[in-house]
Design a protein around this motif. Structure first.
Motif, PDB file in Angstrom:
ATOM      1  N   ILE A   2      -7.672 -77.217 -13.146  1.00 50.02           N
ATOM      2  CA  ILE A   2      -6.927 -75.788 -13.080  1.00 50.02           C
ATOM      3  C   ILE A   2      -9.093 -74.453 -13.276  1.00 50.02           C
ATOM      4  O   ILE A   2      -9.789 -75.364 -13.745  1.00 50.02           O
ATOM      5  CB  ILE A   2      -6.422 -74.990 -14.901  1.00 50.02           C
ATOM      6  CG1 ILE A   2      -5.410 -75.773 -14.657  1.00 50.02           C
ATOM      7  CG2 ILE A   2      -6.368 -73.332 -14.433  1.00 50.02           C
ATOM      8  CD1 ILE A   2      -4.234 -75.716 -16.218  1.00 50.02           C
ATOM      9  N   LYS A   3      -8.761 -73.684 -12.262  1.00 48.04           N
ATOM     10  CA  LYS A   3      -9.644 -72.980 -11.818  1.00 48.04           C
ATOM     11  C   LYS A   3      -9.779 -71.931 -12.762  1.00 48.04           C
ATOM     12  O   LYS A   3     -10.794 -71.626 -12.006  1.00 48.04           O
ATOM     13  CB  LYS A   3      -9.967 -73.340 -10.897  1.00 48.04           C
ATOM     14  CG  LYS A   3     -10.714 -74.967 -10.111  1.00 48.04           C
ATOM     15  CD  LYS A   3     -10.457 -75.205  -8.442  1.00 48.04           C
ATOM     16  CE  LYS A   3     -10.957 -76.293  -8.266  1.00 48.04           C
ATOM     17  NZ  LYS A   3     -11.367 -76.199  -6.491  1.00 48.04           N
ATOM     18  N   ALA A   4      -8.735 -71.549 -12.867  1.00 50.46           N
ATOM     19  CA  ALA A   4      -9.169 -70.504 -12.806  1.00 50.46           C
ATOM     20  C   ALA A   4      -7.895 -68.957 -14.022  1.00 50.46           C
ATOM     21  O   ALA A   4      -6.325 -70.123 -14.027  1.00 50.46           O
ATOM     22  CB  ALA A   4      -7.977 -68.876 -12.237  1.00 50.46           C
ATOM     23  N   ILE A  94     -12.174 -67.222 -24.036  1.00 50.66           N
ATOM     24  CA  ILE A  94     -12.660 -66.401 -22.570  1.00 50.66           C
ATOM     25  C   ILE A  94     -14.218 -67.228 -22.760  1.00 50.66           C
ATOM     26  O   ILE A  94     -14.846 -67.759 -21.382  1.00 50.66           O
ATOM     27  CB  ILE A  94     -12.826 -65.085 -22.572  1.00 50.66           C
ATOM     28  CG1 ILE A  94     -11.413 -64.611 -22.358  1.00 50.66           C
ATOM     29  CG2 ILE A  94     -13.955 -64.244 -21.408  1.00 50.66           C
ATOM     30  CD1 ILE A  94     -11.365 -62.910 -22.889  1.00 50.66           C
ATOM     31  N   GLU A  95     -15.233 -67.550 -24.243  1.00 52.58           N
ATOM     32  CA  GLU A  95     -16.454 -67.663 -24.361  1.00 52.58           C
ATOM     33  C   GLU A  95     -16.194 -68.936 -23.760  1.00 52.58           C
ATOM     34  O   GLU A  95     -17.367 -69.134 -22.838  1.00 52.58           O
ATOM     35  CB  GLU A  95     -16.881 -67.610 -25.434  1.00 52.58           C
ATOM     36  CG  GLU A  95     -16.992 -65.384 -25.907  1.00 52.58           C
ATOM     37  CD  GLU A  95     -17.726 -65.473 -27.088  1.00 52.58           C
ATOM     38  OE1 GLU A  95     -17.599 -64.066 -27.003  1.00 52.58           O
ATOM     39  OE2 GLU A  95     -17.396 -66.058 -27.928  1.00 52.58           O
ATOM     40  N   THR A  96     -14.987 -69.414 -24.300  1.00 55.44           N
ATOM     41  CA  THR A  96     -15.387 -70.963 -24.515  1.00 55.44           C
ATOM     42  C   THR A  96     -15.725 -71.236 -23.041  1.00 55.44           C
ATOM     43  O   THR A  96     -15.791 -72.649 -22.509  1.00 55.44           O
ATOM     44  CB  THR A  96     -14.358 -72.001 -25.432  1.00 55.44           C
ATOM     45  OG1 THR A  96     -14.594 -70.856 -26.015  1.00 55.44           O
ATOM     46  CG2 THR A  96     -14.549 -73.601 -25.150  1.00 55.44           C
ATOM     47  N   TYR A  97     -14.921 -70.709 -22.127  1.00 57.64           N
ATOM     48  CA  TYR A  97     -14.406 -71.597 -20.517  1.00 57.64           C
ATOM     49  C   TYR A  97     -14.830 -70.552 -19.320  1.00 57.64           C
ATOM     50  O   TYR A  97     -14.731 -70.343 -18.431  1.00 57.64           O
ATOM     51  CB  TYR A  97     -12.794 -71.505 -20.478  1.00 57.64           C
ATOM     52  CG  TYR A  97     -12.219 -72.384 -21.161  1.00 57.64           C
ATOM     53  CD1 TYR A  97     -11.488 -73.760 -20.695  1.00 57.64           C
ATOM     54  CD2 TYR A  97     -11.100 -71.761 -22.083  1.00 57.64           C
ATOM     55  CE1 TYR A  97     -11.501 -74.570 -21.264  1.00 57.64           C
ATOM     56  CE2 TYR A  97     -10.900 -73.247 -23.200  1.00 57.64           C
ATOM     57  CZ  TYR A  97     -10.920 -74.460 -22.727  1.00 57.64           C
ATOM     58  OH  TYR A  97     -10.140 -75.748 -23.295  1.00 57.64           O
ATOM     59  N   ALA A  98     -15.354 -69.706 -20.008  1.00 58.08           N
ATOM     60  CA  ALA A  98     -16.593 -68.433 -18.740  1.00 58.08           C
ATOM     61  C   ALA A  98     -17.581 -69.741 -18.093  1.00 58.08           C
ATOM     62  O   ALA A  98     -17.358 -69.281 -16.982  1.00 58.08           O
ATOM     63  CB  ALA A  98     -17.386 -67.457 -19.677  1.00 58.08           C
ATOM     64  N   ASP A  99     -18.009 -70.743 -18.569  1.00 61.60           N
ATOM     65  CA  ASP A  99     -18.649 -71.516 -17.256  1.00 61.60           C
ATOM     66  C   ASP A  99     -17.541 -72.635 -16.605  1.00 61.60           C
ATOM     67  O   ASP A  99     -18.219 -72.987 -15.151  1.00 61.60           O
ATOM     68  CB  ASP A  99     -19.981 -72.332 -18.233  1.00 61.60           C
ATOM     69  CG  ASP A  99     -19.145 -73.218 -18.704  1.00 61.60           C
ATOM     70  OD1 ASP A  99     -17.902 -73.017 -19.626  1.00 61.60           O
ATOM     71  OD2 ASP A  99     -20.193 -74.755 -19.617  1.00 61.60           O
ATOM     72  N   ILE A 123     -16.015 -57.649 -22.551  1.00 57.10           N
ATOM     73  CA  ILE A 123     -15.561 -58.839 -22.162  1.00 57.10           C
ATOM     74  C   ILE A 123     -15.649 -58.590 -21.011  1.00 57.10           C
ATOM     75  O   ILE A 123     -15.099 -59.014 -19.919  1.00 57.10           O
ATOM     76  CB  ILE A 123     -14.174 -59.607 -22.986  1.00 57.10           C
ATOM     77  CG1 ILE A 123     -13.280 -58.564 -22.027  1.00 57.10           C
ATOM     78  CG2 ILE A 123     -14.155 -59.848 -23.868  1.00 57.10           C
ATOM     79  CD1 ILE A 123     -12.049 -59.215 -22.891  1.00 57.10           C
ATOM     80  N   PHE A 124     -15.846 -56.975 -19.987  1.00 54.46           N
ATOM     81  CA  PHE A 124     -15.698 -56.387 -18.941  1.00 54.46           C
ATOM     82  C   PHE A 124     -16.465 -57.756 -17.917  1.00 54.46           C
ATOM     83  O   PHE A 124     -15.420 -57.889 -16.426  1.00 54.46           O
ATOM     84  CB  PHE A 124     -15.883 -55.130 -18.885  1.00 54.46           C
ATOM     85  CG  PHE A 124     -15.978 -54.818 -17.656  1.00 54.46           C
ATOM     86  CD1 PHE A 124     -14.686 -54.255 -17.000  1.00 54.46           C
ATOM     87  CD2 PHE A 124     -16.503 -54.345 -16.452  1.00 54.46           C
ATOM     88  CE1 PHE A 124     -14.255 -54.221 -15.527  1.00 54.46           C
ATOM     89  CE2 PHE A 124     -17.000 -54.694 -15.208  1.00 54.46           C
ATOM     90  CZ  PHE A 124     -15.689 -53.762 -14.708  1.00 54.46           C
ATOM     91  N   ASP A 125     -17.650 -58.013 -18.194  1.00 55.81           N
ATOM     92  CA  ASP A 125     -18.158 -58.729 -17.295  1.00 55.81           C
ATOM     93  C   ASP A 125     -17.867 -60.006 -16.732  1.00 55.81           C
ATOM     94  O   ASP A 125     -18.332 -60.638 -16.283  1.00 55.81           O
ATOM     95  CB  ASP A 125     -19.396 -58.560 -17.781  1.00 55.81           C
ATOM     96  CG  ASP A 125     -20.039 -57.232 -18.096  1.00 55.81           C
ATOM     97  OD1 ASP A 125     -19.846 -56.464 -16.535  1.00 55.81           O
ATOM     98  OD2 ASP A 125     -21.114 -56.858 -18.121  1.00 55.81           O
ATOM     99  N   PHE A 126     -16.779 -60.933 -17.858  1.00 56.40           N
ATOM    100  CA  PHE A 126     -16.062 -61.915 -17.679  1.00 56.40           C
ATOM    101  C   PHE A 126     -15.408 -61.928 -16.866  1.00 56.40           C
ATOM    102  O   PHE A 126     -15.177 -62.808 -16.134  1.00 56.40           O
ATOM    103  CB  PHE A 126     -15.857 -62.387 -18.883  1.00 56.40           C
ATOM    104  CG  PHE A 126     -16.535 -62.928 -19.898  1.00 56.40           C
ATOM    105  CD1 PHE A 126     -17.582 -64.058 -20.139  1.00 56.40           C
ATOM    106  CD2 PHE A 126     -17.244 -61.960 -21.265  1.00 56.40           C
ATOM    107  CE1 PHE A 126     -18.264 -64.267 -21.070  1.00 56.40           C
ATOM    108  CE2 PHE A 126     -17.435 -62.121 -22.108  1.00 56.40           C
ATOM    109  CZ  PHE A 126     -18.330 -63.447 -22.348  1.00 56.40           C
ATOM    110  N   PHE A 127     -14.760 -60.930 -16.111  1.00 56.22           N
ATOM    111  CA  PHE A 127     -13.601 -60.696 -15.195  1.00 56.22           C
ATOM    112  C   PHE A 127     -13.996 -60.617 -13.374  1.00 56.22           C
ATOM    113  O   PHE A 127     -14.669 -59.895 -13.300  1.00 56.22           O
ATOM    114  CB  PHE A 127     -12.601 -60.321 -15.676  1.00 56.22           C
ATOM    115  CG  PHE A 127     -12.248 -59.917 -16.930  1.00 56.22           C
ATOM    116  CD1 PHE A 127     -10.877 -60.630 -16.455  1.00 56.22           C
ATOM    117  CD2 PHE A 127     -12.674 -59.979 -17.877  1.00 56.22           C
ATOM    118  CE1 PHE A 127     -10.070 -61.280 -18.182  1.00 56.22           C
ATOM    119  CE2 PHE A 127     -12.013 -60.376 -18.962  1.00 56.22           C
ATOM    120  CZ  PHE A 127     -10.820 -61.332 -18.922  1.00 56.22           C
TER     121      PHE A 127
END
Length: 221
Positions: A2-4, A94-99, A123-127
């Protein structure tokens, strides 16, 4: 692998239903449609602003267009966005899997509403991509919004995982060959999630073990 992660917004990533209801109730009353009960509003969960507006124009004698009615509702709803909070565990996921993951939103709400909620919650910049209902022709459970999102982020459907709170949402993901996790909320607990690959109680249940089990299982589309 899973990549996304692809998130629905309303009732899944963020607790928006109270604000959507208040905005629609005020606008419908203002336009002479009569009382709009919360029970009636719940029948529209997983659909769209266009559905709410269209039904009330057709059934209550409102003379404005769908676009006009939605615009009035949206202006009021946007004022309420600072009140909206993410569901428990969402930001942690989101923070855990951001990388490791690409993040996207695929929601029936309009793009402007979605981006404002993401910004308001930091959290906008994560997307990588935010696809709203105003950017597609057909609403969930049609797969169009997921097909468009998969194309936008450049990740194969089989490597994407959707998070949804409604029958329509889960079915839209599955119809696009995307794995789907259902996270029922207090308003959608009785929805049919028979096509979901997993049903979890909150984002706190999302971990590497869950993702591994999804990859090892045979998803039926």
């Amino acid at each position: 692998m899973i990549k996304a992660f692809i998130f629905d917004m309303d009732g899944t990533l963020a607790d928006t239903e109270p604000q959507h209801y208040r905005a629609w109730r005020e606008i419908l009353l203002k336009n002479g449609a009569g009382e709009f009960s919360f029970e009636t509003f719940l029948t529209y969960v997983g659909t769209s602003n266009e559905k709410v507006a269209g039904d009330h124009i057709e059934n209550t004698g409102i003379t404005k267009s769908v676009e006009q009615l939605i615009r009035e509702k949206q202006e009021l709803y946007l004022e309420m966005i600072p009140e909206i909070q993410l569901f428990a565990g969402a930001k942690q996921v989101i923070e855990t899997y951001a990388d490791r993951m690409t993040f996207a939103v695929a929601s029936s709400s309009h793009h402007r509403e979605l981006t404002e909620i993401l910004r308001s919650n930091g959290i906008f910049d994560f997307f990588s991509s935010v696809i709203g209902g105003d950017m597609v022709n057909r609403r969930k459970p049609d797969p169009e919004i997921y097909l468009k999102t998969v194309d936008a982020i450049g990740v194969p459907a089989g490597s994407c995982l959707a998070f949804e709170d409604s029958t329509h949402g889960v079915n839209a993901a599955k119809n696009a060959q995307v794995r789907g996790i259902a996270i029922p909320n207090e308003f959608t607990r009785n929805h049919d999630f028979s096509r979901a690959d997993r049903i979890i109680t909150s984002f706190h249940d999302v971990n590497d073990e869950l993702l591994q089990s999804l990859m090892e299982g045979n998803s039926g589309f």
